[in-house]
Scaffold this active site. Structure first.
Site, PDB file in Angstrom:
ATOM      1  N   CYS A 188      -0.337   4.171   2.005  1.00 38.70           N
ATOM      2  CA  CYS A 188      -0.040   4.005   3.483  1.00 38.70           C
ATOM      3  C   CYS A 188       1.439   4.278   3.786  1.00 38.70           C
ATOM      4  CB  CYS A 188      -0.523   2.866   3.855  1.00 38.70           C
ATOM      5  SG  CYS A 188      -1.803   1.970   3.246  1.00 38.70           S
ATOM      6  N   ASP A 189       2.225   3.744   2.905  1.00 45.41           N
ATOM      7  CA  ASP A 189       3.718   3.472   3.448  1.00 45.41           C
ATOM      8  C   ASP A 189       4.617   4.585   2.786  1.00 45.41           C
ATOM      9  OD1 ASP A 189       2.976   1.763   5.361  1.00 45.41           O
ATOM     10  OD2 ASP A 189       3.087   0.086   4.051  1.00 45.41           O
ATOM     11  N   CYS A 232       0.806  -1.157  -0.073  1.00 52.62           N
ATOM     12  CA  CYS A 232       0.095   0.056  -0.071  1.00 52.62           C
ATOM     13  C   CYS A 232       0.951   1.316   0.076  1.00 52.62           C
ATOM     14  CB  CYS A 232      -0.890  -0.096   1.247  1.00 52.62           C
ATOM     15  SG  CYS A 232      -1.941   1.412   1.291  1.00 52.62           S
TER      16      CYS A 232
END
Ligand code: NDP
Length: 305
Positions: free
Chosen positions: A135-136, A132
């Site tokens: 997200c990261d 992701c």
């Protein structure tokens, strides 16, 4: 006893739906599964769920959602869903040898990330291996990363990563992408992105975090090592729909949803990643859970009038 709503699944979609149905005074049972909480239980820091300016650990976020659902009277069965009979009403939902009845059902069983399944990958999830980028990506500022895959997700992950990483190399097993033309164009025009076709990651290497990957050229058979800080796997998702015999799914197994919440069976609703192959975010899943709950509530009211 017949429930008003049985919600199958206990990720952000299922638990948000439960908060809404119980607050609407509907008798609600969540079939949570033995491993409850969905994909966020496997995540560490979640920085993109609104309301947590300092971020929150994935399992803590799910624990909070569960407590919130319990506060309004949601019942849970902490076992795995085994089958459902939607051929007549009340619907029947079987869980670990027991069968429960309900006037309506919300399917929120989610999807699992498809991983490469190569040595070194599983143990480095959260330590350089991710699925992701939204997200990261911020953890990879000034780092070098690869993205594996050739669909729209891989293109989007690569583009998101260019905002932070020094270089992004797209590794794809074929000699052309399946992604839409517009996404391919954006990728090809981005100077930070390099493309490596006919290539497969065969091993992820590193002591405690990702340090290198072994890449095989599937035309020549040559295997080489590439020093790298991050591996983003974007090769699709596997929706958890196998056990629903009567529910229409698309070619990839995602539930076909009409208006984002209706299935082909009247009274059976859907929410979250089990039908959403596009956004796949906790916050969108929660939004879909809310919509399905409101629609189930409306539908139940109409049945009684
Ligand atoms: P897709 O199924 O479209 O693509 C998966 C990609 O991963 C393919 O290129 C496939 O290779 C590759 N792949 C699959 N298994 C492996 C494996 N074991 N090893 C190596 N490579 C593998 O999934 P996406 O998640 O990309 O997209 C899902 C849906 O979401 C699509 O409909 C897409 O259009 C949509 N989407 C749209 C976006 C947008 O419009 N901005 C953004 C993100 C998603 P191969 O090509 O060889 O089959």
């Amino acid at each position: 006893m017949v429930y008003d709503v049985i919600i199958i699944g206990s990720g952000p979609a299922g638990l948000t739906a439960a908060i809404y149905t119980t607050r609407a005074d509907l008798k609600t049972l969540v079939v949570s599964g033995v491993k409850w909480g969905g994909q966020l239980m496997l995540t560490t820091e979640v920085e993109n769920f609104p309301g947590f300016p300092e971020g929150i650990q994935g399992p803590d976020l799910m624990q909070n959602m569960r407590k919130q659902a319990e506060r309004f009277g949601t019942e849970f069965v902490n076992d795995d869903f085994t089958s459902a009979d939607f051929s007549s009403r009340p619907f029947k939902v079987s869980v670990g040898g027991k069968t429960y009845e309900s006037k309506s059902v919300i399917i929120a069983t989610g999807a699992d990330t498809k991983w490469l399944g190569v040595p070194g990958e599983a143990e480095k999830i959260g330590r350089g291996v991710s699925s992701c980028a939204p997200c990261d990506a911020a953890f990879f500022r000034n780092k070098n990363v690869i993205v594996v895959g050739g669909g729209d997700s891989a293109m989007e992950e690569a583009l998101v990563l260019t905002k932070f990483a020094t270089s992004v190399t797209l590794i794809h097993r074929k000699d052309s992408f399946k992604a839409s033309e517009i996404m391919q164009k954006r990728v090809k025009e981005n100077p930070k992105i390099k493309i490596q076709f006919n290539s497969e990651v065969v091993e992820v290497l590193g002591e405690s975090k990702v340090e290198k990957v072994k890449i095989k050229n599937n035309k020549t058979g040559e295997v080489s090592e590439m020093p790298i800080d991050g591996v983003f796997v974007a090769i699709g998702h596997i929706p958890n729909t196998k056990l629903f015999k009567d529910i229409e799914v698309d070619g990839a197994g995602f539930i076909k949803a009409r208006d984002h919440y209706l299935t082909n069976i009247d009274g059976v609703f859907v929410a979250g990643d089990v039908h959403d192959s596009h956004y796949k975010q906790a916050v969108t899943a929660a939004g879909y859970g809310c919509a399905a709950a409101l629609e189930a509530q409306k539908w139940l009211r109409e049945q009684e009038s």
